[in-house]
Design a protein around this motif. Structure first.
Motif, short mmCIF file in Angstrom:
data_model
loop_
_atom_site.label_atom_id
_atom_site.label_comp_id
_atom_site.label_asym_id
_atom_site.label_seq_id
_atom_site.Cartn_x
_atom_site.Cartn_y
_atom_site.Cartn_z
N SER A 13 -20.44 -1.89 9.12
CA SER A 13 -21.58 -1.35 8.39
C SER A 13 -21.44 0.16 8.37
CB SER A 13 -22.87 -1.76 9.11
OG SER A 13 -22.94 -1.09 10.37
N PRO A 14 -22.29 0.86 7.61
CA PRO A 14 -22.26 2.33 7.68
C PRO A 14 -22.46 2.85 9.11
CG PRO A 14 -23.47 1.65 5.74
CD PRO A 14 -23.18 0.40 6.54
N LEU A 15 -23.29 2.17 9.91
CA LEU A 15 -23.46 2.55 11.31
C LEU A 15 -22.15 2.38 12.06
CD1 LEU A 15 -25.13 3.35 13.82
CD2 LEU A 15 -25.63 0.91 14.10
N GLY A 16 -21.50 1.25 11.87
CA GLY A 16 -20.23 0.98 12.55
C GLY A 16 -19.17 2.01 12.18
N GLN A 17 -19.15 2.41 10.92
CA GLN A 17 -18.19 3.43 10.49
C GLN A 17 -18.49 4.77 11.16
OE1 GLN A 17 -18.15 3.28 6.20
NE2 GLN A 17 -17.33 1.22 6.19
N CYS A 53 -28.03 -6.59 13.25
CA CYS A 53 -29.32 -5.91 13.37
C CYS A 53 -29.47 -5.32 14.77
CB CYS A 53 -30.47 -6.88 13.11
SG CYS A 53 -30.48 -7.58 11.47
N PRO A 54 -28.92 -4.15 15.01
CA PRO A 54 -29.08 -3.54 16.34
C PRO A 54 -30.55 -3.25 16.61
CG PRO A 54 -27.82 -2.10 14.87
CD PRO A 54 -28.15 -3.32 14.10
N LEU A 59 -30.28 1.70 19.18
CA LEU A 59 -30.09 2.85 18.30
C LEU A 59 -30.55 4.14 18.97
CD1 LEU A 59 -31.20 1.26 14.92
CD2 LEU A 59 -28.86 1.70 15.72
N ARG A 60 -31.64 4.09 19.73
CA ARG A 60 -32.11 5.29 20.44
C ARG A 60 -31.10 5.74 21.50
NH1 ARG A 60 -37.20 3.12 19.47
NH2 ARG A 60 -37.22 1.83 21.32
N LYS A 61 -30.58 4.79 22.27
CA LYS A 61 -29.60 5.12 23.31
C LYS A 61 -28.33 5.69 22.70
CE LYS A 61 -31.01 1.70 26.78
NZ LYS A 61 -30.57 0.48 27.49
N ALA A 77 -27.84 1.83 10.00
CA ALA A 77 -27.78 0.43 10.43
C ALA A 77 -28.35 -0.51 9.39
CB ALA A 77 -28.53 0.25 11.75
N TYR A 78 -29.39 -0.07 8.71
CA TYR A 78 -30.08 -0.96 7.79
C TYR A 78 -29.82 -0.63 6.33
CZ TYR A 78 -32.14 -2.79 11.93
OH TYR A 78 -32.29 -3.37 13.16
#
Length: 145
Positions: A13-17, A53-54, A59-61, A77-78
């Motif tokens: 996902s964009p988060l993973g990238q 869906c983290p 996400l905060r950590k 993430a979303y």
């Protein structure tokens, strides 16, 4: 030198990238990032993939360690899970505005402020961006009289 990652960017996902890019820039392993953030490695690895869906806590950590605002990671993430707006939708969507703000901040290598700006500073920034007060019925009557 960190171990070669088994995760491919095209599977992320964009988060993973963003996570993979952070690992590369910092020269650390996913295990080390998991350790620094206090997130179990399987959960961190899972958060990288499309369709996951983290949790907000994850996400905060992660944001704390990566030096990002947690809302930026939330939008990443979303991003793929939010339905695109119809073409005829007004361009005043709050979601669209938030995406644009974080995308622009990323492009400029800016991070969110640590301390929330005052209402006066936010108001000034909004006016500089072209926001304006909508005339109300009372305002219109006052101006007409």
């Amino acid at each position: 030198m960190p171990a070669r990652l088994q995760i491919k960017a095209e599977d992320c996902s964009p988060l993973g990238q963003a996570i993979l890019q952070y690992l590369e820039e910092q020269g650390i392993s996913m295990n080390r990032l998991a350790e620094l953030s206090g997130i179990p490695q399987p959960r961190l690895r899972g958060a990288c993939f499309k369709g996951t869906c983290p949790t907000p806590e994850t996400l905060r950590k992660l944001a704390r360690v990566m030096g990002k605002h947690h809302l930026e990671l939330y939008t990443l993430a979303y991003e793929g899970r939010i339905e695109p707006l119809p073409e005829d939708a007004a361009n005043i969507s709050l979601d669209l505005l938030m995406r644009e703000l974080f995308e622009t901040a990323r492009e400029l290598d800016l991070t969110a402020p640590i301390v929330r700006p005052s209402k006066a500073k936010i108001r000034k920034a909004l006016l500089e961006l072209g926001f304006r007060a909508e005339p109300t019925a009372a305002t219109s009557q006052f101006e007409a009289g």
